[in-house]
Design an enzyme around this catalytic site. Structure first.
Site, PDB file in Angstrom:
ATOM      1  N   HIS A 113      90.402  41.676  24.798  1.00 23.20           N
ATOM      2  CA  HIS A 113      89.111  41.641  25.479  1.00 23.20           C
ATOM      3  C   HIS A 113      88.055  42.476  24.756  1.00 23.20           C
ATOM      4  CE1 HIS A 113      90.113  39.854  29.648  1.00 23.20           C
ATOM      5  NE2 HIS A 113      90.935  39.380  28.733  1.00 23.20           N
ATOM      6  N   HIS A 275      99.730  34.946  26.054  1.00 27.00           N
ATOM      7  CA  HIS A 275     100.317  34.717  27.372  1.00 27.00           C
ATOM      8  C   HIS A 275     101.845  34.685  27.337  1.00 27.00           C
ATOM      9  CE1 HIS A 275      96.360  32.906  29.135  1.00 27.00           C
ATOM     10  NE2 HIS A 275      96.234  34.150  28.709  1.00 27.00           N
TER      11      HIS A 275
END
Length: 734
Positions: A113, A275
């Site tokens: 992020h 993920h």
């Protein structure tokens, strides 16, 4: 790696449950304290923000002015640093319990992020200055709980102090987490220098978190934005604007990752690789989660989103764990993606997500805390990879070829966290890889660096050629001014202006450019000097400036440091370089008409990317005007009777109090001027008149237009000129 606190749409910058809803905490009854920000911007929202030209000034830094961070990073024992990160990663805190006994997933998401705000259109965003520590990024809904992840690393930062920036620590922690969980990373470079204030970046027009006012037509995202909603890093994990349609989500995924400079394979690798680890955090109802860090009370010491017990890991969005072994590198993500059919469900926070039908895999995934187990889950944006035909092909290939998947994720992850660090010449540390990657804009080192005597021979040949001052200066400016301080791309090194796509950009006057480059190559051939074209272009620009100063009666020498290399066409990522093409360049009075902002705002934005101050902006525009460097020879702003001479005439004549200006078109993009006392007439653009109309720029312009400023103007122009010419010389400054 998305945790979204979608509890409610709240006006950006307003508080949730804070003192701003009631009385001022200082007890004076005022809801807007005098330190709340630029009051002028509130009164005059269309005014130029010249603070952009003084962002993160040296005075803001508590570090010594001569501190060399790159050298400091290189002095670290990186293995020791990484072991300290592992220790922090596996030391669970009662105020932030580690999922599955490790902060590995949190560190990967934190690094992702931080780097993932990067956007290719203007090079802004990214991890390179540690902006995740500051508002608004520290309080974006998509960054929920990352305040805690960073706080767990404080012991590491405290130990190494100034020798390890937060920007490097955040990205390195992501690498270390991947390695600790069994993934072989591609490498790591330090060198990210911390800022000490928030960068003023345009993140979108919205005034509410998670709002979306950034699309036109058939979901065409406004430039230069990359994320789909205010406060998100990439896409909405539930689907476009919350619509759980995997096919439509794939369109958003492709557009968003493409705007970050990622192709389809890199996109699939990043999503699936990221993920593979960790989980999202939506096991709470939104009304139980407190305000963000920037809105939280002083007693929370910068920690936000406090849950009902104060020691939980609740975020308020989806509640998803993707794989059976969320702390191990493997290919389970793809196998799970295709092993089940999927049905919609809601997280405890009310977010849309997916689970296998008929209770499939209901005891395969461990709970993050405790001994329980549950089924694997997916986001709408995950299913997009299966239902989009192109992504599906890549997924199936990776599912059947773990080695290919590992290599693709390693390279895509490295690109993600290094994209805004600039060319490989800026890399520092023992883990920096040696392989040249095309997105790094590689440039061959010069086979020979010209000597002082060779420089003088070349300068004499350039000065005696039929190339004009305007041609010499315009070409050098066109080459060097592509530089972006945001991601360290562009600039004169490499002579990319002689290659596709830059040689055919309209702003570069291709016909004139071709003639100048041909003549410079003739000079190189006739002198027999082995000089790179990149050096020759910059040297020729300096000759043009010297000739113009001499014509005005001043003898100057423009500093020149050789050492630039030339790139080859095969080293150019043409699509990526097209992002550097300016839609407008106020320095050359060029405007393609393909943007919506007034020219003066585009000019200041461009100056910000060049790393210029307000005085440097002023002298460069003023000098380029009188040197005749306008695009296609247009006469706008050439406020002098002696073009081709380096004088302060532009500013002197612009500030003449007898001038009368009128709009030349309905949109007020150009103006006509007359002086009834001198009888002179002239024209100008908004990028010209702003130096007399804007109060702050006028204050600077008045210094250079004064009777005692002629010499100072020339010297300051030369200094600013050299700054732009050498902006990408990372061998001279790091």
């Amino acid at each position: 790696m998305t945790d979204v606190d979608d509890s409610k749409k709240v006006p950006a910058g307003e508080t949730q449950g804070s003192a701003a809803e009631g009385q001022c905490p200082f007890g004076q009854g005022h809801t807007t304290p005098p330190t709340a920000g630029d009051q002028n911007q509130r009164w005059f929202p269309e005014r130029l923000n010249l603070h952009l030209l003084n962002w993160d000034a040296p005075e803001r830094s508590p570090l010594d002015k001569d501190f060399d961070y790159a050298a400091a990073f290189e002095s670290l024992n990186l293995d020791e640093v990484k072991q300290d990160i592992v220790t922090a990663m596996k030391t669970s805190k009662d105020w932030y319990p580690a999922d599955f006994g490790t902060y590995g997933g949190a560190y990967i998401r934190m690094a992702w992020h931080a780097a993932g705000t990067y956007r290719a259109f203007d090079g802004r965003g990214g991890a390179s200055t540690g902006q995740q520590r500051f508002a608004p990024l520290n309080s974006w809904p998509d960054n929920v709980l990352l305040d805690r992840a960073r706080r767990t690393l404080w012991p590491v930062k405290k130990k190494y102090g100034k020798n390890l920036s937060w920007a490097d620590l955040i990205t390195l922690a992501g690498n270390v987490a991947l390695e600790d969980m069994g993934f072989p990373t591609f490498g790591f470079s330090g060198g990210r220098v911390d800022a000490f204030e928030a960068e003023e970046v345009y993140w979108g027009p919205e005034t509410e978190w998670l709002a979306n006012d950034r699309y036109q037509g058939d979901r065409e995202l406004d430039n230069p934005l990359a994320a789909v909603q205010m406060g998100l890093i990439y896409v909405n994990p539930e689907g476009p604007d919350g619509n759980p349609d995997p096919v439509l989500s794939a369109k958003d995924v492709r557009d968003t990752f493409g705007r970050m400079g990622m192709n389809d394979e890199e996109t699939v690798a990043l999503i699936a690789g990221g993920h593979t680890f960790g989980k999202t955090h939506g096991a709470s109802t939104p009304d139980k989660i407190g305000p963000s860090p920037e809105e939280s009370g002083l007693e929370n010491q910068g920690i936000g989103w406090v849950g009902p017990t104060g020691n939980d890991t609740l975020g308020g969005g989806p509640e998803v764990t993707w794989t059976y072994h969320p702390t191990r590198w493997d290919g389970e993500f793809f196998h799970i993606l295709y092993a089940y059919e999927w049905e919609q469900m809601e997280s405890p926070a009310g977010a849309i997500q997916w689970r296998p039908v008929n209770g499939g895999g209901d005891d395969m995934v461990p709970e993050a805390h405790g001994e329980g187990r549950r089924e694997p889950r997916m986001l709408t944006s995950d299913l997009a990879l299966r239902f989009d035909p192109e992504y599906d092909k890549i997924c199936r290939r990776f599912k059947d070829d773990q080695e290919a998947f590992t290599d693709a994720f390693a390279r895509a992850w490295f690109k993600l966290i290094h994209r805004d660090l600039g060319p490989k010449t800026r890399y520092v540390g023992p883990e920096a890889p040696s392989e040249d990657l095309i997105w790094q804009d590689p440039v061959d080192a010069p086979a020979h660096v010209v000597t002082d005597s060779e420089i003088e021979t070349l300068k004499k040949a350039i000065a005696e050629s039929d190339l004009t001052v305007a041609e010499l200066v315009s070409t050098a400016w066109a080459s060097a001014s592509t530089y972006r301080n945001s991601d360290f791309r562009g600039g004169a090194n490499g002579a990319h202006i002689a290659l596709e796509p830059q040689k055919n950009w309209e702003v570069n006057n291709p016909a004139q450019l071709s003639r100048v480059l041909d003549k410079l190559n003739e000079i190189k051939s006739s002198t027999g000097i082995d000089v790179t074209l990149a050096d020759l272009i910059v040297l020729a620009g300096g000759v043009g400036v010297e000739k113009a100063a001499e014509a005005a009666g001043n003898s100057i020498s423009v500093p020149f440091t050789p050492g630039r290399g030339d790139a080859r066409q095969e080293q150019v990522d043409t699509e990526s370089f097209n992002y550097l093409e300016p839609l407008a360049d106020g320095f050359r009075n060029y405007d393609s008409g393909k943007h919506v902002l007034p020219a003066e705002h585009v000019l200041v934005d461009r100056a910000n990317l060049l790393g210029l101050t307000a005085p440097e902006l002023t002298v460069l525009v003023a000098g380029l005007r009188v040197l005749g460097a306008n695009w296609d020879g247009n006469n706008d702003g050439v406020l002098t009777d002696r073009p081709g001479e380096l004088t302060n005439d532009f500013l002197v004549n612009l500030l003449d109090i007898d001038n009368e200006w009128t709009k030349a078109d309905e949109k007020a993009t150009r103006y006509n001027g007359t002086n009834p006392h001198t009888g002179k007439s002239f024209s100008g653009t908004r990028a010209d008149l702003v130096f007399g109309a804007n109060s702050e720029l006028r204050a600077v312009a008045e210094v250079y237009a004064a009777d005692d400023a002629a010499e100072k103007f020339i010297q300051d122009f030369v200094d600013a000129w050299v700054k732009v010419m050498e902006a990408d010389r990372f061998d001279l400054h790091r």
